[in-house]
Design an enzyme around this catalytic site. Structure first.
Site, PDB file in Angstrom:
ATOM      1  N   GLU A  50       0.882  -1.018  -0.025  1.00  0.00           N
ATOM      2  CA  GLU A  50       0.033  -0.292  -0.160  1.00  0.00           C
ATOM      3  C   GLU A  50       0.982   1.400   0.007  1.00  0.00           C
ATOM      4  O   GLU A  50       1.774   1.421   0.989  1.00  0.00           O
ATOM      5  CB  GLU A  50      -0.982   0.077   1.144  1.00  0.00           C
ATOM      6  CG  GLU A  50      -1.756   1.252   1.208  1.00  0.00           C
ATOM      7  CD  GLU A  50      -2.521   1.577   2.664  1.00  0.00           C
ATOM      8  OE1 GLU A  50      -1.638   1.746   3.763  1.00  0.00           O
ATOM      9  OE2 GLU A  50      -3.411   1.528   2.715  1.00  0.00           O
ATOM     10  N   GLN A  94      -1.581  -0.707  -5.592  1.00  0.00           N
ATOM     11  CA  GLN A  94      -2.617  -0.504  -4.269  1.00  0.00           C
ATOM     12  C   GLN A  94      -2.223   0.905  -3.477  1.00  0.00           C
ATOM     13  O   GLN A  94      -1.138   1.280  -3.311  1.00  0.00           O
ATOM     14  CB  GLN A  94      -2.422  -1.782  -3.143  1.00  0.00           C
ATOM     15  CG  GLN A  94      -3.456  -1.430  -2.198  1.00  0.00           C
ATOM     16  CD  GLN A  94      -3.406  -2.288  -1.003  1.00  0.00           C
ATOM     17  OE1 GLN A  94      -2.560  -2.134  -0.059  1.00  0.00           O
ATOM     18  NE2 GLN A  94      -4.546  -2.957  -0.720  1.00  0.00           N
ATOM     19  N   CYS A 123      -7.116  -1.588   6.112  1.00  0.00           N
ATOM     20  CA  CYS A 123      -6.066  -1.336   7.148  1.00  0.00           C
ATOM     21  C   CYS A 123      -6.641  -1.068   8.489  1.00  0.00           C
ATOM     22  O   CYS A 123      -7.306  -0.068   8.576  1.00  0.00           O
ATOM     23  CB  CYS A 123      -4.829  -0.655   6.766  1.00  0.00           C
ATOM     24  SG  CYS A 123      -3.753  -0.284   8.033  1.00  0.00           S
ATOM     25  N   LYS A 162      -9.889  -3.662  -1.751  1.00  0.00           N
ATOM     26  CA  LYS A 162      -9.897  -4.508  -0.895  1.00  0.00           C
ATOM     27  C   LYS A 162     -10.341  -4.345   0.564  1.00  0.00           C
ATOM     28  O   LYS A 162      -9.997  -3.331   1.172  1.00  0.00           O
ATOM     29  CB  LYS A 162      -8.215  -4.711  -0.365  1.00  0.00           C
ATOM     30  CG  LYS A 162      -7.872  -5.968   0.268  1.00  0.00           C
ATOM     31  CD  LYS A 162      -6.424  -6.477   0.154  1.00  0.00           C
ATOM     32  CE  LYS A 162      -5.811  -7.392   1.585  1.00  0.00           C
ATOM     33  NZ  LYS A 162      -5.578  -6.780   2.859  1.00  0.00           N
ATOM     34  N   ASN A 221      -9.314 -13.616   0.805  1.00  0.00           N
ATOM     35  CA  ASN A 221      -7.981 -13.619   1.458  1.00  0.00           C
ATOM     36  C   ASN A 221      -8.280 -13.637   3.016  1.00  0.00           C
ATOM     37  O   ASN A 221      -9.225 -13.551   3.582  1.00  0.00           O
ATOM     38  CB  ASN A 221      -7.800 -11.890   1.173  1.00  0.00           C
ATOM     39  CG  ASN A 221      -6.420 -11.676   1.888  1.00  0.00           C
ATOM     40  OD1 ASN A 221      -6.615 -10.723   2.954  1.00  0.00           O
ATOM     41  ND2 ASN A 221      -5.319 -12.283   1.869  1.00  0.00           N
ATOM     42  N   GLY A 222      -7.057 -14.053   3.655  1.00  0.00           N
ATOM     43  CA  GLY A 222      -7.137 -14.264   4.970  1.00  0.00           C
ATOM     44  C   GLY A 222      -6.850 -15.908   5.337  1.00  0.00           C
ATOM     45  O   GLY A 222      -6.705 -16.177   6.653  1.00  0.00           O
TER      46      GLY A 222
HETATM   47  C1  FNR Z   1      -0.270  -6.929   5.248  1.00  0.00           C
HETATM   48  N1  FNR Z   1      -1.554  -6.737   4.737  1.00  0.00           N
HETATM   49  C2  FNR Z   1      -1.736  -5.529   3.853  1.00  0.00           C
HETATM   50  N2  FNR Z   1      -2.960  -5.319   3.311  1.00  0.00           N
HETATM   51  C3  FNR Z   1      -3.280  -4.414   2.422  1.00  0.00           C
HETATM   52  O1  FNR Z   1      -4.403  -4.251   1.740  1.00  0.00           O
HETATM   53  N3  FNR Z   1      -2.198  -3.401   2.148  1.00  0.00           N
HETATM   54  C4  FNR Z   1      -0.960  -3.590   2.873  1.00  0.00           C
HETATM   55  O2  FNR Z   1      -0.010  -2.808   2.417  1.00  0.00           O
HETATM   56  C5  FNR Z   1      -0.598  -4.831   3.860  1.00  0.00           C
HETATM   57  N4  FNR Z   1       0.525  -4.798   4.412  1.00  0.00           N
HETATM   58  C6  FNR Z   1       0.859  -5.972   5.002  1.00  0.00           C
HETATM   59  C7  FNR Z   1       1.899  -6.078   5.399  1.00  0.00           C
HETATM   60  C8  FNR Z   1       2.267  -7.362   6.173  1.00  0.00           C
HETATM   61  C9  FNR Z   1       3.735  -7.710   6.704  1.00  0.00           C
HETATM   62  C10 FNR Z   1       1.200  -8.334   6.416  1.00  0.00           C
HETATM   63  C11 FNR Z   1       1.639  -9.663   7.195  1.00  0.00           C
HETATM   64  C12 FNR Z   1      -0.043  -8.285   5.988  1.00  0.00           C
HETATM   65  C13 FNR Z   1      -2.480  -7.590   5.134  1.00  0.00           C
HETATM   66  C14 FNR Z   1      -2.512  -8.888   3.960  1.00  0.00           C
HETATM   67  O3  FNR Z   1      -2.796  -8.436   2.525  1.00  0.00           O
HETATM   68  C15 FNR Z   1      -3.683  -9.681   4.248  1.00  0.00           C
HETATM   69  O4  FNR Z   1      -4.942  -8.991   3.939  1.00  0.00           O
HETATM   70  C16 FNR Z   1      -3.646 -10.470   5.677  1.00  0.00           C
HETATM   71  O5  FNR Z   1      -2.412 -10.778   5.962  1.00  0.00           O
HETATM   72  C17 FNR Z   1      -4.458 -11.603   5.685  1.00  0.00           C
HETATM   73  O6  FNR Z   1      -4.042 -12.770   4.403  1.00  0.00           O
HETATM   74  P1  FNR Z   1      -3.282 -13.876   4.736  1.00  0.00           P
HETATM   75  O7  FNR Z   1      -2.043 -13.538   5.556  1.00  0.00           O
HETATM   76  O8  FNR Z   1      -3.958 -14.784   5.700  1.00  0.00           O
HETATM   77  O9  FNR Z   1      -2.921 -14.692   3.388  1.00  0.00           O
END
Ligand code: FNR
Length: 500
Positions: A50, A94, A123, A162, A221-222
């Site tokens: 992001e 993003q 976020c 998202k 996602n998640g």
């Molecule tokens: C994230 N997530 C995230 N989401 C988003 O929309 N923009 C971002 O910049 C970030 N940054 C980010 C950094 C780090 C280190 C993590 C671990 C997560 C959230 C991520 O995209 C996702 O929504 C969640 O981690 C859930 O998905 P998973 O991990 O279960 O596959």
């Protein structure tokens, strides 16, 4: 997951979101090396981390001929977003935003270099929600509508967003129906609400209900950790959520080969491949280190983990992986390419002139690309003064109020030197003044391709107190490959948006 080879990505103006394996946006993780690695391993679409609209709007688009990338560079020379031809049709940009006009301006800035535009509405962290961005948008559907419909109308790239789910399913469904009406191409749903953290179970049911309600593709996602630990789990998660595609974050951060149909590759191999990309694209070492630490995870106490933990430069990271020679070779190649490009665009030769106040002036500016990372004109001038037993150069810098630009005068042996051009910072202005002094006297100024025996000699002769012998590669002069304008300072986002 069932893979469709044809029609994945249409022409450059459309991006298909059916049956896709997607690398999720992740701050610090989602920079170019990780995105390219995920593509190598089979991801179809990759999201960048992001990036905040206000920061992007300060950036200039720069074609980086040394790295063959397109860089969006902030006024302080930090690279905020770096991309390349290889991912042009696969990378989704993003942004974090709370304003439709700003969002559109950012979309227009990047749209010719990316395949899609996404708005992060998930976020939950305070620094994002405080500015009305991220999950704060979820409670302001009017604003969501304005931002998304402005983007859909104003950019020729597909637009996605998202979101996280809301505490009530009914509210969630009402919201996503409204979002769908804006005309976006797909919606990514992180199946947790804004209060929930990764340790809470993801709601496959909520994602399924959304997928069954909407006509546009829903990206689930998640699922990392509880559902997704290997390739085959991705398809199971897609089926459990009835989604069109799956977006993977943490499982891909821990091992990007999760996208590989044939199963996970050994971490050592994955980390080496990552490191090659990180070096090739001059990723900032703190970012490289962070990503490698995420991959090593439980092995951070191993000898390699300890070396990585202690590393304070790209060189030290490479050495921790036995890639010292590769580091040297990459630096050499990049410097050679830089020198080659500079040779093709020779600088106009400026004659020094002395004005009535006795100051020697030249119309020049310091161009960081023309110098190796460890060497600056100021260092050369200082070294020369020492050799000649002259007092240290004295710099006096002024800033003019009209445009807040800087100009520096350096005094050496009672003679003053100054450029007639003004610089963006005090540091740059001092380097420029040093060049005027050196150039007007015909002295070496440390430019690429120019021998500077004294500096090199000092470097080689720096004694190693511990080992009692010369430390051949001791970097006497500070500087990291990333300090050059042509090369990255990696992500400007120091905040970890974990759990967004
Ligand atoms: C994230 N997530 C995230 N989401 C988003 O929309 N923009 C971002 O910049 C970030 N940054 C980010 C950094 C780090 C280190 C993590 C671990 C997560 C959230 C991520 O995209 C996702 O929504 C969640 O981690 C859930 O998905 P998973 O991990 O279960 O596959």
């Amino acid at each position: 997951m069932q893979r469709h080879s044809g029609g994945m990505i249409g022409n450059s103006l459309s991006l298909c979101y059916h049956n896709k394996l997607i690398l999720a946006p992740m701050v610090r993780v989602g920079t170019l090396p990780m995105r390219l690695l995920a593509l190598d391993y089979g991801a179809d679409i990759v999201y960048c981390e992001e990036l905040i609209d206000l920061k992007m709007l300060q950036c200039k688009r720069v074609v980086n001929e040394v790295l063959n990338t397109v860089d969006f560079v902030a006024p302080d020379d930090r690279v905020v977003f770096r991309t390349c031809e290889r991912e042009k049709n696969k990378v989704v940009f993003q942004m974090g935003t709370s304003d439709a006009e700003r969002a559109l301006a950012v979309a227009r800035l990047v749209e010719n270099d990316v395949a899609g535009i996404d708005v992060n509405m998930g976020c939950p962290k305070e620094y994002s929600t405080k500015g009305g961005m991220g999950a704060a948008l979820l409670s302001d559907p009017d604003k969501i509508e304005k931002i998304l419909s402005t983007l859909v109308k104003g950019t020729h790239r597909p637009v996605t967003c998202k979101i996280r789910i809301l505490p009530s399913l009914e509210d969630t469904l009402n919201l996503v129906k409204r979002i769908e009406r804006t005309g976006i191409s797909a919606i990514a749903v992180h199946g947790r609400n804004r209060e929930e953290r990764p340790q809470h179970p993801v709601s496959c049911e909520a994602i399924r209900a959304i997928a069954e309600t909407l006509s546009i593709p829903v990206i689930a996602n998640g699922g990392s950790h509880d559902h997704i630990q290997q390739y085959l789990d991705i398809e199971d998660f897609r089926q459990a959520t009835a989604a069109s595609s799956v977006m993977v974050a943490r499982a891909a951060m821990w091992n990007p080969s999760i996208f590989l149909k044939d199963g996970l590759r050994p971490l050592e191999e994955v980390m080496q491949k990552y490191l090659r990309y990180a070096m090739q694209y001059d990723n900032h070492y703190t970012n490289t280190k962070y990503c490698l630490c995420q991959m090593l995870r439980e092995q951070l106490e191993s000898p390699q983990g300890r070396l990585l933990h202690a590393a304070q430069s790209s060189q030290e990271i490479c050495e921790a992986f036995g890639f010292g020679a590769f580091y040297e070779e990459t630096i050499r190649k990049l410097d050679a390419r830089r020198a080659d490009l500079l040779a093709k665009t020779p600088e106009a030769v400026e004659e020094p002139t002395e004005d009535t106040s006795g100051i020697i002036k030249m119309a020049i500016r310091f161009d960081r690309r023309a110098y190796p990372p460890q060497i600056t004109p100021k260092m050369c001038l200082l070294e020369w003064c020492r050799r000649e037993k002259l007092p240290q150069p004295v710099y006096e810098t002024v800033q003019r109020p009209v445009d807040r630009m800087f100009c520096s005068v350096v005094t050496v042996a009672e003679q003053r030197y100054q450029s007639t051009l003004w610089d963006k910072s005090k540091k740059l202005a001092e380097q420029t003044a040093a060049i005027v002094c050196l150039r007007s006297q015909g002295l070496p100024e440390g430019r690429l391709g120019e021998e500077n025996p004294s500096l090199n000699k000092r470097k080689r002769e720096a004694p190693d107190q511990d080992l009692g012998g010369p430390r051949v590669q001791e970097p006497v002069l500070p500087g990291e490959i990333c300090k050059k304008p042509f090369v990255t300072l990696g992500s400007s986002e120091d905040n970890l948006l974990e759990g967004c």
